[in-house]
Design a protein around this motif. Sequence first.
Motif, short mmCIF file in Angstrom:
data_model
loop_
_atom_site.label_atom_id
_atom_site.label_comp_id
_atom_site.label_asym_id
_atom_site.label_seq_id
_atom_site.Cartn_x
_atom_site.Cartn_y
_atom_site.Cartn_z
N LEU A 1 -6.48 56.41 10.92
CA LEU A 1 -6.82 55.09 11.45
C LEU A 1 -6.67 55.01 12.96
O LEU A 1 -7.20 54.11 13.59
CB LEU A 1 -5.96 54.02 10.77
N ALA A 2 -5.95 55.95 13.53
CA ALA A 2 -5.84 56.04 14.99
C ALA A 2 -5.80 57.51 15.37
O ALA A 2 -5.29 58.34 14.59
CB ALA A 2 -4.59 55.32 15.48
N GLY B 1 -4.00 59.17 17.22
CA GLY B 1 -2.66 59.74 17.31
C GLY B 1 -2.22 60.43 16.03
O GLY B 1 -1.25 61.17 16.01
N PHE C 1 -5.23 51.78 17.25
CA PHE C 1 -6.07 51.32 16.15
C PHE C 1 -7.11 50.30 16.65
O PHE C 1 -6.79 49.41 17.44
CB PHE C 1 -5.15 50.65 15.12
#
Lengths: 249, 249
Positions: A7-8, A10, A153
Motif C-alpha cells: 500500500l506504500a 516503504g 500511502f
Amino acid sequence: MRIETLLAPGEIEEGLVKSKTVAIVDVLRACTTIAFAMSHGCERIIPVETVEAATKLASSLERGSALLGGEREGKRLDGFDLGNSPGEYTADLVKGKTVILTTSNGTKAITLSQGAKEILITSFVNLSAVARYISAHGCKGLTVICAGKDNRFALEDAVCAGMLINEVCKTGECELADGSQAALSLYRLHESSILDLLRSCEHGKYLAGIGFENDLKACARVDYLKIVPVVKDGRITAAKLGRGRSRSS
Amino acid sequence: MRIETLLAPGEIEEGLVKSKTVAIVDVLRACTTIAFAMSHGCERIIPVETVEAATKLASSLERGSALLGGEREGKRLDGFDLGNSPGEYTADLVKGKTVILTTSNGTKAITLSQGAKEILITSFVNLSAVARYISAHGCKGLTVICAGKDNRFALEDAVCAGMLINEVCKTGECELADGSQAALSLYRLHESSILDLLRSCEHGKYLAGIGFENDLKACARVDYLKIVPVVKDGRITAAKLGRGRSRSS
C-alpha cells in the motif's frame, strides 16, 4: 494465484518483487500519463529517478529524437519539454519519440521494482487491459505496488489496486494478502465514482489547487485505453496484446 | 486536529513523529499484552529491539526484579520468562515488576517513534481509554502508526487505527489524511465483529495455527481495560488518568 499489495512503497522488499509479476499503480499521474503517451505512439519511455540523470541522458541522445518530461511538486521542470499531464502527451508531440521521464513517485517505484519478472504500468485508464494481460500470461504470483506520494500511502492508488485485484480475481482463484484485501475493500467503497475519489483524495486536491483539475478527469477515465506499458531493461514500451474483449466493450 | 495514519512502519519519517502525539497500534499482540501487563500492576516495561539487548539488560538488573518477555515468529524465546500472550501477564507474575520486552513488530515501531512528544500504546482492549486521553490532552496533531507485520501492512492494525480515529473524531473536528480515511473506512467494514477480523487476517490465522487461538479472543475484547501505557525515556508506564466515562459504561 497469491496477490500481495504494497500500500506504500516503504513496504517494498526484494523478496516481494524478485521474479514476480509486478503491477505499479500511480494514478496521479505518472502511470496514467505513460499510458496516454504509449497509446499516442510514443516509442519508448525511459524512467529515471533524478532531474540531473534525466537532463544528462537527454544530452547524450540524438537531438530531436528525445523529449524530456516530468515534474516536481506536480509542476513541469525548467527546460523540460513536457510536464506530467496526460493531455500533454499528444500524438503530434510524442509519436515515434523517446521520452525521458522523471516524476516524484512513479519512476521511483519502478526503480525499486528491479528484479521483477515483469513490471506493468497500471492506472484506471488501462485497468482492464492490464488485468487481461495478467490473466492471459498465467503468472504465478502478483505483487501490486502502490506508488503513493512521497513514500506515503495515497488513497487513489489503493483503490486502483483494488480494482485490478477485483478484475484479476474474476478469471481464477486468488489468495489475497492483507494489503490486497484492504485494497479490494477500499475499491468497493469508491467504485461508484472514481472522479469524486480523485477530487477528494489529498493529492487530487493538491493538483486541482495548482490548476490541474482537467488532469483528474483524464485520470478517472476507467478503461479508456487498451494498452499495457511494460518496463524491461529500464525502458517502457507497449506490450503486444492478443485479441480480446475489453471490459468496457 | 489533523490525524495522519501510517498504515505500515515503512512510512515512518522523522517529520511525522517529531513533537507529535503518536499512537502505536499492534493488536496481535504486543500492544494488547502491554495493556494487560500494566493493568495487572506491572511497574514498567522496557521495550528493546533485539533478543541480545534484552538478555544483556536483564543480566544487568537486580535478580528477581525483572522478567524477560517477548517472541520471535510468535513463539516464546528460549530462556525467557514470558512469551507474548496477554494471558501470561498475570498479577501473580508481573505485579511490581519490570518486564524487558522484545517483539517482532511492536517494539520496533516504538524505537522508530523516538522524538515524538508522547507515545501511546494502543490496541482494541484499551481503545477508548487512549481516545479519551488524546481528547483530554488537547494534542494538536496525532500520528497513528500501525506496527504491521515484518514491515508490512496488517489489516487488524489498520482497523484498530480506524476505531481510534472514529472515537477521537467524536470529540472535535478532525482533518483526516488519506491513510486515516482508509483506516476509518476499513474499521467501519469490520466493526461488527472484531473477533472474526482477528480470525481471518493473515497474522491471526498464523497465530491460531501455532496454538494461540485464545490470544485472539483476548485481543478482541474491545475496551476491556481502562489503561493508557505511555512510552517515556525508553520506559513504558501507565499514564495517570483523570475521571471520565468509559465508552463501554
